[in-house]
Motif scaffolding. Structure first.
Motif, PDB file in Angstrom:
ATOM      1  N   ASN A   1      -6.932   4.931  -2.176  1.00  0.00           N
ATOM      2  CA  ASN A   1      -7.862   4.135  -2.881  1.00  0.00           C
ATOM      3  C   ASN A   1      -6.987   3.866  -4.138  1.00  0.00           C
ATOM      4  N   ILE A   2      -6.365   4.512  -4.814  1.00  0.00           N
ATOM      5  CA  ILE A   2      -5.681   4.423  -5.984  1.00  0.00           C
ATOM      6  C   ILE A   2      -4.598   3.114  -5.839  1.00  0.00           C
ATOM      7  N   ALA A   3      -3.929   3.307  -4.768  1.00  0.00           N
ATOM      8  CA  ALA A   3      -2.758   2.468  -4.234  1.00  0.00           C
ATOM      9  C   ALA A   3      -3.129   1.025  -4.070  1.00  0.00           C
ATOM     10  N   VAL A   4      -4.404   0.870  -3.824  1.00  0.00           N
ATOM     11  CA  VAL A   4      -4.907  -0.477  -3.463  1.00  0.00           C
ATOM     12  C   VAL A   4      -5.464  -1.110  -4.910  1.00  0.00           C
ATOM     13  N   ASN A   5      -5.046  -2.425  -5.344  1.00  0.00           N
ATOM     14  CA  ASN A   5      -5.328  -3.124  -6.145  1.00  0.00           C
ATOM     15  C   ASN A   5      -6.358  -4.056  -5.683  1.00  0.00           C
ATOM     16  N   ILE A   6      -7.711  -4.015  -6.090  1.00  0.00           N
ATOM     17  CA  ILE A   6      -8.773  -4.827  -5.533  1.00  0.00           C
ATOM     18  C   ILE A   6      -8.419  -6.155  -5.928  1.00  0.00           C
TER      19      ILE A   6
ATOM     20  N   ASP B   1      -6.151  -8.347  -6.804  1.00  0.00           N
ATOM     21  CA  ASP B   1      -5.065  -9.352  -5.925  1.00  0.00           C
ATOM     22  C   ASP B   1      -4.641  -8.635  -4.357  1.00  0.00           C
ATOM     23  N   ASP B   2      -5.433  -7.681  -4.020  1.00  0.00           N
ATOM     24  CA  ASP B   2      -5.367  -7.351  -2.641  1.00  0.00           C
ATOM     25  C   ASP B   2      -3.908  -6.748  -2.371  1.00  0.00           C
ATOM     26  N   SER B   3      -3.230  -6.129  -3.193  1.00  0.00           N
ATOM     27  CA  SER B   3      -2.082  -5.505  -3.216  1.00  0.00           C
ATOM     28  C   SER B   3      -1.945  -4.106  -3.135  1.00  0.00           C
ATOM     29  N   VAL B   4      -0.954  -3.672  -2.506  1.00  0.00           N
ATOM     30  CA  VAL B   4      -0.603  -2.143  -2.693  1.00  0.00           C
ATOM     31  C   VAL B   4       0.539  -1.586  -3.249  1.00  0.00           C
ATOM     32  N   VAL B   5       0.421  -0.870  -4.257  1.00  0.00           N
ATOM     33  CA  VAL B   5       1.287  -0.362  -5.216  1.00  0.00           C
ATOM     34  C   VAL B   5       2.105   0.984  -4.476  1.00  0.00           C
ATOM     35  N   SER B   6       3.474   0.929  -4.864  1.00  0.00           N
ATOM     36  CA  SER B   6       4.123   1.984  -3.996  1.00  0.00           C
ATOM     37  C   SER B   6       3.887   3.384  -4.726  1.00  0.00           C
ATOM     38  N   ILE B   7       3.723   4.401  -3.781  1.00  0.00           N
ATOM     39  CA  ILE B   7       3.485   5.599  -4.209  1.00  0.00           C
ATOM     40  C   ILE B   7       4.835   6.275  -4.059  1.00  0.00           C
ATOM     41  N   SER B   8       5.113   7.485  -4.469  1.00  0.00           N
ATOM     42  CA  SER B   8       6.526   8.427  -4.373  1.00  0.00           C
ATOM     43  C   SER B   8       6.480   8.854  -3.194  1.00  0.00           C
TER      44      SER B   8
ATOM     45  N   LEU C   1      -1.185   2.282   2.953  1.00  0.00           N
ATOM     46  CA  LEU C   1       0.241   2.068   2.305  1.00  0.00           C
ATOM     47  C   LEU C   1       1.172   1.226   2.955  1.00  0.00           C
ATOM     48  N   ALA C   2       1.007   1.165   4.134  1.00  0.00           N
ATOM     49  CA  ALA C   2       2.278   0.414   4.862  1.00  0.00           C
ATOM     50  C   ALA C   2       2.093  -1.130   4.527  1.00  0.00           C
ATOM     51  N   SER C   3       0.941  -1.608   3.797  1.00  0.00           N
ATOM     52  CA  SER C   3       1.089  -2.979   3.354  1.00  0.00           C
ATOM     53  C   SER C   3       2.155  -3.309   2.430  1.00  0.00           C
ATOM     54  N   SER C   4       2.827  -2.208   1.739  1.00  0.00           N
ATOM     55  CA  SER C   4       3.733  -2.426   0.613  1.00  0.00           C
ATOM     56  C   SER C   4       5.167  -1.915   1.482  1.00  0.00           C
ATOM     57  N   ALA C   5       6.160  -2.977   1.272  1.00  0.00           N
ATOM     58  CA  ALA C   5       7.514  -2.925   1.719  1.00  0.00           C
ATOM     59  C   ALA C   5       8.133  -1.459   1.227  1.00  0.00           C
ATOM     60  N   GLU C   6       7.779  -1.220  -0.159  1.00  0.00           N
ATOM     61  CA  GLU C   6       8.424  -0.013  -0.649  1.00  0.00           C
ATOM     62  C   GLU C   6       7.829   1.442   0.402  1.00  0.00           C
ATOM     63  N   ASN C   7       6.628   1.268   0.424  1.00  0.00           N
ATOM     64  CA  ASN C   7       5.799   2.156   1.032  1.00  0.00           C
ATOM     65  C   ASN C   7       6.515   2.391   2.597  1.00  0.00           C
TER      66      ASN C   7
END
Length: 141
Positions: free
Chosen positions: A54-59, A61-68, A99-105
């Motif tokens: 939930n925290i990784a998803v930015n509502i 702009d529908d983006s996903v932040v990278s996690i560690s 999470l796999a919506s982000s290339a970094e993740n």
């Protein structure tokens, strides 16, 4: 008490304001650390996966932040440490798919040595419940 705290964080993580504040306070790494410290508690593991996702998803702009890398490892270990828990497997597989919506993740998930074993285990034990999320995750990888 820890279970109740994670339950409260889980509720807050569904709110855009809550997740933004949690992200700015470093909750992604704090939740992953708590999951590592309490790896044998299935409630903390399943709630932790939901919170991280939930925290990784930015509502906005529908983006996903990278996690560690540690966050990805905590999610994968949750599956392996709870081989029969449908709740943990559902939460973990859905979170990895998200999470796999982000290339970094994607890069972090791919390089985890335990990922294949964890996904095989989840699919073997709960194919109807986690199969679609695993299939979608594998397409992203």
């Amino acid at each position: 008490l820890r279970v109740m705290a994670f339950g409260a964080l889980k509720v807050l993580s569904f709110s855009n304001v809550g997740k933004t504040k949690m992200r700015s306070c470093g909750a992604l790494s704090l939740v992953a650390d708590a999951m590592r410290k309490h790896e044998h508690n299935p409630v903390i593991q399943s709630d932790g996966c939901v919170i991280l996702g939930n925290i990784a998803v930015n509502i906005e702009d529908d983006s996903v932040v990278s996690i560690s890398e540690g966050g990805v490892e905590a999610i994968i270990r949750a599956i392996l440490n709870h081989p029969d828990s449908l709740e943990v497997h559902e939460a973990a597989c859905f979170t990895l798919k998200t999470l796999a919506s982000s290339a970094e993740n994607v890069a972090l998930i791919r390089k985890n040595d335990m990922m294949k074993d964890a996904l095989d285990l989840a699919f073997e034990n709960h194919p109807q419940d986690v199969g679609k999320n695993i299939f979608t995750l594998m397409l992203a990888l």
